[in-house]
Design a protein around this motif. Sequence first.
Motif, short mmCIF file in Angstrom:
data_model
loop_
_atom_site.label_atom_id
_atom_site.label_comp_id
_atom_site.label_asym_id
_atom_site.label_seq_id
_atom_site.Cartn_x
_atom_site.Cartn_y
_atom_site.Cartn_z
N HIS A 1 0.85 -1.18 0.00
CA HIS A 1 0.00 0.00 0.00
C HIS A 1 0.90 1.24 0.00
CE1 HIS A 1 0.58 0.72 4.36
NE2 HIS A 1 0.52 -0.59 4.47
N ASN A 2 0.41 2.33 -0.55
CA ASN A 2 1.22 3.53 -0.79
C ASN A 2 1.88 4.09 0.46
OD1 ASN A 2 0.80 3.48 -3.52
ND2 ASN A 2 -0.97 4.85 -3.44
N ASN A 3 1.30 3.91 1.61
CA ASN A 3 1.86 4.47 2.84
C ASN A 3 2.67 3.47 3.65
OD1 ASN A 3 0.76 7.03 2.39
ND2 ASN A 3 -1.20 6.39 3.23
N LEU A 4 3.03 2.36 3.06
CA LEU A 4 3.73 1.29 3.77
C LEU A 4 4.93 1.81 4.55
CD1 LEU A 4 4.19 -1.73 4.39
CD2 LEU A 4 5.57 -1.82 2.31
N PHE A 5 5.77 2.61 3.92
CA PHE A 5 7.00 3.07 4.56
C PHE A 5 6.79 4.31 5.43
CE2 PHE A 5 8.19 0.89 0.59
CZ PHE A 5 8.80 -0.23 1.17
N LEU A 6 5.59 4.85 5.41
CA LEU A 6 5.27 6.01 6.23
C LEU A 6 4.52 5.64 7.51
CD1 LEU A 6 4.05 8.41 3.40
CD2 LEU A 6 6.31 8.33 4.48
N THR A 7 3.95 4.45 7.53
CA THR A 7 3.10 4.07 8.66
C THR A 7 3.79 3.18 9.68
OG1 THR A 7 2.22 2.22 7.39
CG2 THR A 7 0.97 4.30 7.32
N GLN A 8 5.01 2.75 9.39
CA GLN A 8 5.73 1.92 10.36
C GLN A 8 7.22 2.18 10.24
OE1 GLN A 8 4.34 -1.86 8.62
NE2 GLN A 8 6.47 -2.45 8.41
N ALA A 9 7.89 2.08 11.37
CA ALA A 9 9.35 2.24 11.39
C ALA A 9 9.98 0.98 10.80
CB ALA A 9 9.83 2.46 12.81
N PRO A 10 11.11 1.12 10.11
CA PRO A 10 11.76 -0.07 9.57
C PRO A 10 12.26 -0.98 10.69
CG PRO A 10 13.11 1.88 9.20
CD PRO A 10 11.83 2.35 9.80
N ALA A 11 12.15 -2.27 10.46
CA ALA A 11 12.66 -3.24 11.42
C ALA A 11 14.19 -3.24 11.42
CB ALA A 11 12.13 -4.64 11.09
N HIS A 12 14.77 -2.89 10.28
CA HIS A 12 16.23 -2.85 10.13
C HIS A 12 16.60 -1.59 9.36
CE1 HIS A 12 16.44 -7.04 11.40
NE2 HIS A 12 15.41 -7.25 10.59
N SER A 13 17.75 -1.03 9.68
CA SER A 13 18.24 0.16 8.97
C SER A 13 19.75 0.04 8.82
CB SER A 13 17.88 1.42 9.76
OG SER A 13 18.25 2.55 9.03
N ILE A 14 20.21 0.06 7.58
CA ILE A 14 21.64 -0.04 7.27
C ILE A 14 22.06 1.26 6.60
CG2 ILE A 14 23.42 -1.27 5.98
CD1 ILE A 14 22.19 -3.00 8.16
N ASP A 15 23.12 1.88 7.12
CA ASP A 15 23.61 3.14 6.59
C ASP A 15 25.07 2.98 6.19
OD1 ASP A 15 24.35 5.74 6.03
OD2 ASP A 15 23.35 6.59 7.78
N LEU A 16 25.33 2.93 4.88
CA LEU A 16 26.69 2.82 4.36
C LEU A 16 27.18 4.16 3.81
CD1 LEU A 16 26.73 -0.63 2.52
CD2 LEU A 16 27.44 -0.08 4.85
N ARG A 17 26.53 5.26 4.23
CA ARG A 17 26.99 6.57 3.77
C ARG A 17 28.36 6.87 4.37
NH1 ARG A 17 21.97 10.16 5.29
NH2 ARG A 17 22.20 8.80 7.10
N ALA A 18 29.16 7.57 3.58
CA ALA A 18 30.52 7.92 3.99
C ALA A 18 30.70 9.44 3.98
CB ALA A 18 31.53 7.29 3.04
N GLN A 19 31.66 9.92 4.74
CA GLN A 19 32.03 11.33 4.70
C GLN A 19 32.74 11.57 3.37
OE1 GLN A 19 31.27 13.71 6.87
NE2 GLN A 19 32.29 15.22 5.62
N LEU A 20 32.18 12.41 2.51
CA LEU A 20 32.71 12.59 1.15
C LEU A 20 33.53 13.86 1.00
CD1 LEU A 20 29.56 11.51 -0.89
CD2 LEU A 20 31.54 10.13 -0.24
N PHE A 21 33.60 14.69 2.00
CA PHE A 21 34.33 15.95 1.87
C PHE A 21 35.52 15.98 2.79
CE2 PHE A 21 29.81 16.71 1.15
CZ PHE A 21 29.85 17.13 -0.15
#
Length: 108
Positions: free
Chosen positions: A88-108
């Motif tokens: 449903h369109n609000n799937l990611f807005l109506t519940q917090a993710p069970a898992h969250s992976i962040d591979l962002r790096a400092q680029l500057f």
Amino acid sequence: MQQTTQFPASEKQYWSFQFQQQADQLEVLFTYSWTEHGAPDRGSYTRPLFSLKLSQTGAFAINGRFSSDGGQSYAAHSVNLGFVNRFHNNLFLTQAPAHSIDLRAQLF
């Protein structure tokens, strides 16, 4: 910023993700690619990210720097993945993710 909702054409793969369903669980794997995700290098191997149970969602973020003769450019990707019987369109807005992976790096 561009936002899209996509359903994988293949049940086994989408973009840099691979999926392995085992009973009522979905294993989500990720493969880093220098040309797809940019610098810095984060290891070009397939790694497990998380396992989703039915009706769970997960979030993934990665950024990168690209260099060419024309200069440098930057990209950031945030991907929400869901393992559900019915989307449903609000799937990611109506519940917090069970898992969250962040591979962002400092680029500057």
